[in-house]
Design an enzyme around this catalytic site. Structure first.
Site, PDB file in Angstrom:
ATOM      1  CG  HIS A 135      -2.133   0.864   1.082  1.00 21.94           C
ATOM      2  ND1 HIS A 135      -3.431   0.429   1.297  1.00 21.94           N
ATOM      3  CD2 HIS A 135      -2.239   2.177   0.776  1.00 21.94           C
ATOM      4  CE1 HIS A 135      -4.270   1.439   1.148  1.00 21.94           C
ATOM      5  NE2 HIS A 135      -3.567   2.520   0.824  1.00 21.94           N
ATOM      6  CD  GLU A 170      -6.885   3.346  -4.168  1.00 23.74           C
ATOM      7  OE1 GLU A 170      -6.148   4.345  -4.184  1.00 23.74           O
ATOM      8  OE2 GLU A 170      -7.984   3.326  -3.592  1.00 23.74           O
ATOM      9  CG  ASN A 186      -9.773   0.315  -2.879  1.00 26.33           C
ATOM     10  OD1 ASN A 186     -10.213  -0.740  -2.431  1.00 26.33           O
ATOM     11  ND2 ASN A 186      -8.526   0.696  -2.700  1.00 26.33           N
ATOM     12  CD  GLU A 190      -8.715   2.000   0.232  1.00 27.13           C
ATOM     13  OE1 GLU A 190      -8.969   3.166  -0.143  1.00 27.13           O
ATOM     14  OE2 GLU A 190      -7.581   1.516   0.216  1.00 27.13           O
TER      15      GLU A 190
HETATM   16  O1  IFM Z   1      -6.297   7.125   2.042  1.00 22.70           O
HETATM   17  C1  IFM Z   1      -6.494   6.600   0.769  1.00 22.70           C
HETATM   18  C2  IFM Z   1      -6.018   5.170   0.691  1.00 22.70           C
HETATM   19  O2  IFM Z   1      -4.690   5.039   1.102  1.00 22.70           O
HETATM   20  C3  IFM Z   1      -6.132   4.663  -0.715  1.00 22.70           C
HETATM   21  N1  IFM Z   1      -7.464   4.860  -1.229  1.00 22.70           N
HETATM   22  C4  IFM Z   1      -8.072   6.161  -1.066  1.00 22.70           C
HETATM   23  C5  IFM Z   1      -7.944   6.623   0.372  1.00 22.70           C
HETATM   24  C6  IFM Z   1      -8.568   8.034   0.525  1.00 22.70           C
HETATM   25  O3  IFM Z   1      -7.916   8.930  -0.289  1.00 22.70           O
END
Ligand code: IFM
Length: 449
Positions: free
Chosen positions: A123, A168, A295, A354
């Site tokens: 991450h 991501e 996400n 997410e």
């Molecule tokens: O905080 C981030 C996360 O690390 C990755 N996805 C989006 C979130 C909000 O911006």
């Protein structure tokens, strides 16, 4: 009236998600190596108010308290990430026993609290030592990541069923290598193209290593998504929306992994920036993941714009409610993304890995009242449960995030947690949304407002 339910007993996971660099702090403790986010955030002018992840939520020392919070809320799963250079200070080579021991304790604590661990290998905290060798632009990065995956699998694999390789990878490529707003702060479209391709290869290397360690493990990838709709009925806007979807969303990675090709709508634009000879890798990339992590935060309307290399821009939409990230609130986009991902790729499982919102939360003694976040979560969870009833195999939902944390270049200025963190004292206060979400997790039903 109960809006819907997640059929308790059907292995639907209600969880919370975090990421190592955003919460752990102590990045150099106990023999760890530096990562690109540490170097980036310490570089003047890169983050809000010069903030860094040096302390963050001090989760490195307070993880037991944070696990206890989740147990008390009644959550069923915890999605966290491993900090690569904590485990391998140079990214490859000699592992750091103290770094592995930290994740060993964390994992045992998660299991002892009755939470299902969902472990993400990457991450965004890429080892600085490997960045100096070219980072994701170097073709060897896939082997480096595969080696790291093997080390982690050997240490933790006996207790982890659900692995996510990358979080991501699109954002890593776009924000980290094209826009330069994220670490490593590169602004080079060729570096972005190489980062996309080599992350795909790295995912496959890690998938293979994790499966070799335990063929029963489920290995997936968590992907950025923003729902897109054409700004008008014009052919140009409709075509631009297809490109936007292929670029920003799950197709960029699932199309290669499931069908062995880049999305056809996008490939002509992307091809010049991919490593030369990339076509020869495509057959080896065709290895469908066990699940896709979706996400999702927002959605927007797309307008054709021939001046952009992608051929599109986001159209302005005054009047649509937004979070403090300036992201439009579009719950209907989450079901759209889940349905599309299922229809196109038919993976055994999907997870919402997410979903959440930042608002200007204020502490009121031992309470934080955040009705906007509850409304946001209720609307999005409602969409998840709806498509699940219609047969989309969504197997879990992870709120972003458990804790207010280091929101990358925006530092601590954006609060996404269902638990408030007082960054002066490190005190945790469960927000109203945390209590609301706990009730949902315990009952499997959307709480009645
Ligand atoms: O905080 C981030 C996360 O690390 C990755 N996805 C989006 C979130 C909000 O911006």
């Amino acid at each position: 009236m109960r809006l819907s339910d997640s059929e308790p007993g059907s292995n639907f996971y209600w969880g919370a998600a975090t990421a190592a660099y955003q919460i752990e702090g102590s990045p150099m403790a106990d023999g760890a190596g530096r990562c690109i986010w540490q170097e980036f955030s310490h570089t003047p002018g890169t983050t809000y108010d010069g903030q860094t992840g040096d302390l963050a939520c001090d989760h490195y020392h307070r993880f037991a308290e944070d696990i206890e919070l989740m147990r008390n809320l009644g959550l069923g799963a915890y999605r966290f990430s491993i900090r690569w250079p904590r485990v391998l200070p140079d990214g490859v080579g000699e592992p750091n026993p103290a770094g592995l021991a930290f994740y060993d304790r964390l994992l045992d604590g998660v299991l002892a609290a009755g939470l299902e661990p969902f472990v993400t290998l990457f991450h965004w905290d890429f080892p600085s030592a490997l960045q100096r060798r070219g980072g994701w632009s170097n073709r060897d990065s896939a082997d480096w990541f595969g080696e790291y995956a093997s080390v982690v699998a050997a240490a933790l694999g006996d207790r982890v069923r659900w692995w996510t390789t990358l979080n991501e990878p699109f954002v890593v490529a776009e924000q980290g290598h094209l826009v330069g707003a994220h670490a490593p702060g590169v602004r080079n479209i060729y570096a972005a193209g190489h980062a996309i391709h080599n992350q795909l290869r790295a995912h496959v290397a890690a998938w293979t290593a994790l499966k070799a360690a335990n063929p029963e493990a489920s290995v997936g990838i968590a992907l950025h998504n923003a729902a897109v709709w054409p700004a008008s009925e014009s052919e140009a806007d409709i075509a631009a929306t297809e490109v936007a979807h292929a670029w920003h969303n799950f197709p960029l990675f699932l199309e290669p992994l499931v069908y062995g090709r880049y999305p056809p709508e996008l490939e002509p634009r992307l091809r010049p920036y991919l490593p030369s000879g990339y076509e020869e890798d495509m057959a080896a990339l065709c290895l469908p993941p066990d699940f896709a992590g979706i996400n999702y935060y927002s959605g927007y309307r797309v307008r054709h714009d021939a001046t952009k290399w992608t051929g599109f821009v986001a159209s302005k939409e005054p009047g649509v409610p937004k979070t403090t990230m300036d992201w439009l609130i579009r719950p209907e986009g989450l079901s759209f993304i889940l349905e599309q991902a299922h229809e196109k790729y038919k993976l055994p499982h999907l997870f919402v890995t997410e979903n959440g919102a930042s608002f200007d939360d204020r502490r009121d003694g031992q309470a934080v009242h955040d009705p906007e976040r509850i409304a946001y979560l209720e609307a999005h969870v409602g969409e998840v449960l709806r498509v699940r009833k219609e047969g989309v195999p969504v197997q879990g939902y992870f709120v972003w995030s458990l804790l207010d944390n280091f929101e990358w270049a925006l530092g601590y200025s954006k609060r996404f947690g269902i638990v408030y963190v007082d960054f002066d004292t490190q005190e945790r206060v469960v927000k109203d949304s945390g209590h609301w979400y706990g009730e949902l997790a315990r009952s499997g039903h959307l709480p009645v407002a």
